[in-house]
Scaffold this active site. Structure first.
Site, mmCIF file in Angstrom:
data_model
loop_
_atom_site.group_PDB
_atom_site.id
_atom_site.type_symbol
_atom_site.label_atom_id
_atom_site.label_comp_id
_atom_site.label_asym_id
_atom_site.label_seq_id
_atom_site.Cartn_x
_atom_site.Cartn_y
_atom_site.Cartn_z
ATOM 1 N N LEU A 347 -4.431 -4.229 15.138
ATOM 2 C CA LEU A 347 -5.630 -4.027 14.327
ATOM 3 C C LEU A 347 -5.530 -4.715 12.977
ATOM 4 O O LEU A 347 -6.533 -5.112 12.398
ATOM 5 C CB LEU A 347 -5.875 -2.529 14.113
ATOM 6 C CG LEU A 347 -6.186 -1.687 15.354
ATOM 7 C CD1 LEU A 347 -6.246 -0.210 14.995
ATOM 8 C CD2 LEU A 347 -7.497 -2.124 15.993
ATOM 9 N N GLY A 351 1.027 -3.887 3.875
ATOM 10 C CA GLY A 351 2.242 -4.062 3.090
ATOM 11 C C GLY A 351 3.456 -3.407 3.713
ATOM 12 O O GLY A 351 4.584 -3.833 3.499
ATOM 13 N N VAL A 355 -0.418 -2.431 12.277
ATOM 14 C CA VAL A 355 -1.186 -1.302 12.804
ATOM 15 C C VAL A 355 -1.761 -1.695 14.156
ATOM 16 O O VAL A 355 -2.405 -2.746 14.285
ATOM 17 C CB VAL A 355 -2.324 -0.901 11.848
ATOM 18 C CG1 VAL A 355 -3.058 0.320 12.391
ATOM 19 C CG2 VAL A 355 -1.777 -0.605 10.456
ATOM 20 N N ASP A 466 -3.987 3.247 -4.460
ATOM 21 C CA ASP A 466 -4.436 2.009 -3.819
ATOM 22 C C ASP A 466 -5.855 2.162 -3.262
ATOM 23 O O ASP A 466 -6.132 1.813 -2.117
ATOM 24 C CB ASP A 466 -3.472 1.601 -2.705
ATOM 25 C CG ASP A 466 -3.519 0.099 -2.408
ATOM 26 O OD1 ASP A 466 -4.044 -0.656 -3.255
ATOM 27 O OD2 ASP A 466 -3.042 -0.315 -1.345
#
Length: 681
Positions: A347, A351, A355, A466
């Site tokens: 996907l 960092g 995935v 983030d």
């Protein structure tokens, strides 16, 4: 005359007489004529125990007395007294981790079609929480601490009225004859007797627990409440239970109920027990001694080979890992779910690693599996300790961590799969479809709600660190959910966050981070302000190919604001189809949240109030990057002039291997600084 008097007596006292008939006793449910209504996964065993749920995740099981009970005097509108006694037993999948619990409930319907599993116990959902129209009374026996509902712990009893935020709760316990409090483990797999009584004259609910048939004199919980506005004239009584990320089998062994009187006590010795595992019968084999010897030798060799292979590929579980809260998956489960981590299932790359999309069987569930890079500098134990805390987060606008797996240096995290991917794919470049303003505003409010929960609603303060468009994921209904907690930090309410290395993404980093190295809720608000401008304008916070005058999005929006042409900044792909008032709120709020001064930024609670229209937003009187007496957004860029980022692009994440950059003073103009990072041409 006598017949007339009898008729007159029955007329005046018909309600109490009918109420005396509202009584039942179940000492087991094995009788074929047992009158009980089951739905969901609830079932009755042959020995007379009914099971509300099994150890399958995200399921609901309910059992109700099939006929409605007459609870209210139709003439006077007052609720009758009632009492119930039942014996339950909770068997968790993992001994220390229950999921999620059961509730005795009085409800207007046996189906409760809008009820959801997990923390909602099959009774309600996030939208109808607290609504007066629910007409739900429940006593929950909860084995998961859910901070969304202010649960006191993961082993408590709560009295609930129209909501799963308990009106009053207490840790599971019983009071002995000497009034000493003895704790009870709800998820200890042992039978527990519960008594629930409502006194309509005193308007009191009492809840009592005991590990034996002997009822303690002092109830565990007493709560003053008038149920007359809550209960309707006729209601159903029964039980509802659910499972979530963690699962338990919830059993009811016996049950009695009575209106206007005391329910019959249940003797544990007279009730059926929870079915045990059926032992397999082994047939004895008569063989000669020589054959036994040969078989023994060959078996030993085979066992040795398999043992060596097993040790080589073993998933070693250390003691500390048993305390990790989310479900632990087997490595082979995740390998099969992702088709061997096949490239076609990839996907994205972040960092901390890659995935993959996966599909888990029984029940078939789509998930996202993040495979942590072995090169990550964060220690496994420290990382898992953090995951344990984050695994407890429960909010509809956060991407839910479902579980994890560790085998050697491999660490895998399993999340809810978000079919519509990340928000940035709908905002920048050439999106597959253009988001309407209604969708954008809904996403903004969802992310704001999730951030408010992180900052104020959890047992600790969670700093995401983030917040950005690529970390906002969209579910099947285009709801925004904040994800990727790989950089998150937690600290206790009332304490001060310590200094740490600077992590995040350029364009979203609050200016004070380069000076203090201290991430706060205010630095999250700064990043959220940038997100607001992105969503409204459809532009990145720093454009690589833009001219110097419109290099930084916040600066550009500010200039348009001063010119009175702020609506020129709205994403033109919406073709003017948007709510002007909502757009102005979002743009103004984005500028205020982007203030160079942390104290000038609102809290997320104020942000949510502004977005919900509960408070009027203040006017923007100062450029977001300005100090106390300065204007313009160049100060924002100057605030990074003490940092060297080794030519990191304007939207590259500073994480994992990138975060340990040293900071050395450089004296360059903002534009030269961005040239040095590859951020301008």
């Amino acid at each position: 005359m006598a017949h007339f008097l009898i008729l007159l007596f029955l007329t005046f006292f018909s309600v109490p007489v009918s109420c005396q008939m509202d009584e039942f006793v179940y000492t087991g449910f094995g009788d074929p004529n047992t009158n009980i209504s089951l739905n969901g996964v609830a079932m009755i065993y042959n020995n007379g125990v009914f099971q509300l749920t099994n150890e399958t995740r995200r399921l609901i099981g309910r059992a109700f007395y099939p006929s409605p009970i007459h609870f209210k005097n139709s003439t006077y509108g007052s609720v009758f007294s009632f009492s119930t006694c039942f014996v339950f037993s909770i068997h968790p999948e993992y001994p220390k981790l229950g999921g999620h619990g059961l509730a005795f409930t009085i409800a207007p319907s046996k189906e409760l079609k809008s009820g959801l599993p997990s923390q909602y116990l099959g009774l309600l959902n996030s939208k109808d929480m607290g609504n007066f129209s629910n007409h739900i009374f429940a006593v929950e026996f909860d084995t998961v601490q859910d901070f969304e509902f202010d649960d006191i712990n993961d082993n408590h009893v709560g009295i609930d009225v129209n909501s799963l935020t308990s009106n009053k709760s207490a840790a599971a316990a019983y009071l002995g004859d000497n009034s000493a409090e003895n704790s009870l483990n709800l998820k200890g797999s042992k039978p527990i007797v519960a008594w629930i009584e409502y006194d309509s004259a005193m308007n009191f609910v009492n809840v009592t627990l005991s590990p034996s048939s002997s009822k303690p004199r002092t109830p565990l919980l007493s709560f003053e409440v008038d149920l007359s506005p809550i209960l309707q004239e006729s209601m159903y009584v029964g039980f509802s239970a659910s499972t979530g990320l963690l699962a338990s089998s919830h059993y009811i062994l016996g049950w009695s109920f009575k209106m206007n009187g005391e329910a019959k006590s249940l003797e544990l010795d007279s009730l059926p027990s929870v079915p045990g595992l059926t032992k397999k019968k082994h047939t004895s084999l008569i063989v000669s001694l020589p054959i036994v010897g040969v078989v023994f030798i060959l078996t030993s060799i085979l066992i040795a080979v398999l043992t060596i292979r097993k040790i080589k590929n073993a998933e070693v579980i250390e003691a500390w890992e048993l305390e990790i809260v989310p479900h632990r998956y087997k490595y082979q489960q995740l390998k099969q779910a992702t088709r061997g981590f096949k490239g076609s299932e990839l996907l994205g790359v972040g960092g901390f690693g890659r995935v993959y999309k996966g599909t888990l069987p029984n029940p078939k569930t789509e998930v996202a599996v993040k495979r942590i890079s072995p090169e990550s500098k964060q220690g496994i134990r420290e990382f898992m300790s953090e995951i344990s805390s984050i695994g407890r987060l429960r909010h509809r606008n956060l991407v839910q961590l479902l579980g994890w797996c560790r085998r050697g240096g491999d660490l895998l995290l399993v999340y809810d799969f978000m079919p519509n991917g990340s928000l940035d794919k709908f905002l920048f470049d050439e999106p597959k479809c253009v988001l309407s303003w209604e969708q954008r505003f809904k996403i903004i409010k969802g992310v704001a709600s999730g951030l408010l929960y992180l900052h104020e609603g959890y047992e600790q303060i969670v700093i995401h660190r983030d917040v950005k468009a690529s970390n906002v994921l969209l579910d099947g209904e285009m709801n925004g959910r904040l994800g990727d907690f790989g950089l998150a930090k937690l600290y206790d309410h009332g304490s001060n966050p310590g200094t740490t290395r600077i992590v995040g993404t350029l364009g979203y980093l609050a200016p004070e981070l380069s000076r203090t190295g201290r991430a706060t809720t205010s630095s999250d608000v700064y990043a959220f302000g940038t997100l607001l401008l992105e969503v409204a304008c459809g532009r990145r916070p720093i454009e690589n190919k833009a001219g110097p005058e419109d290099l930084v999005l916040a600066d550009y929006v500010w200039n348009k604001w001063k010119e009175g042409r702020i609506l020129d900044m709205v994403d033109e792909r919406m073709e003017g189809d948007f709510d002007h008032n909502e757009v102005l709120i979002v743009l103004k709020l984005g500028l205020i949240c982007s203030s160079n001064e942390p104290l000038a930024r609102p809290s997320m609670r104020h942000v949510v109030s502004y977005l919900e229209g509960e408070a009027e937003i203040q006017e923007v009187v100062k450029a977001p990057g300005a100090g106390a007496d300065e204007g313009g957004f160049e100060d924002y860029l100057h605030s990074y002039a003490s940092s060297s980022f080794d030519k990191i692009s304007s939207h590259t994440q500073l994480a994992s291997g990138d975060v340990d950059r040293s900071f050395a003073s450089i004296s360059t103009s903002p534009l030269t600084f961005l040239h040095s990072m590859g951020g301008a041409s």
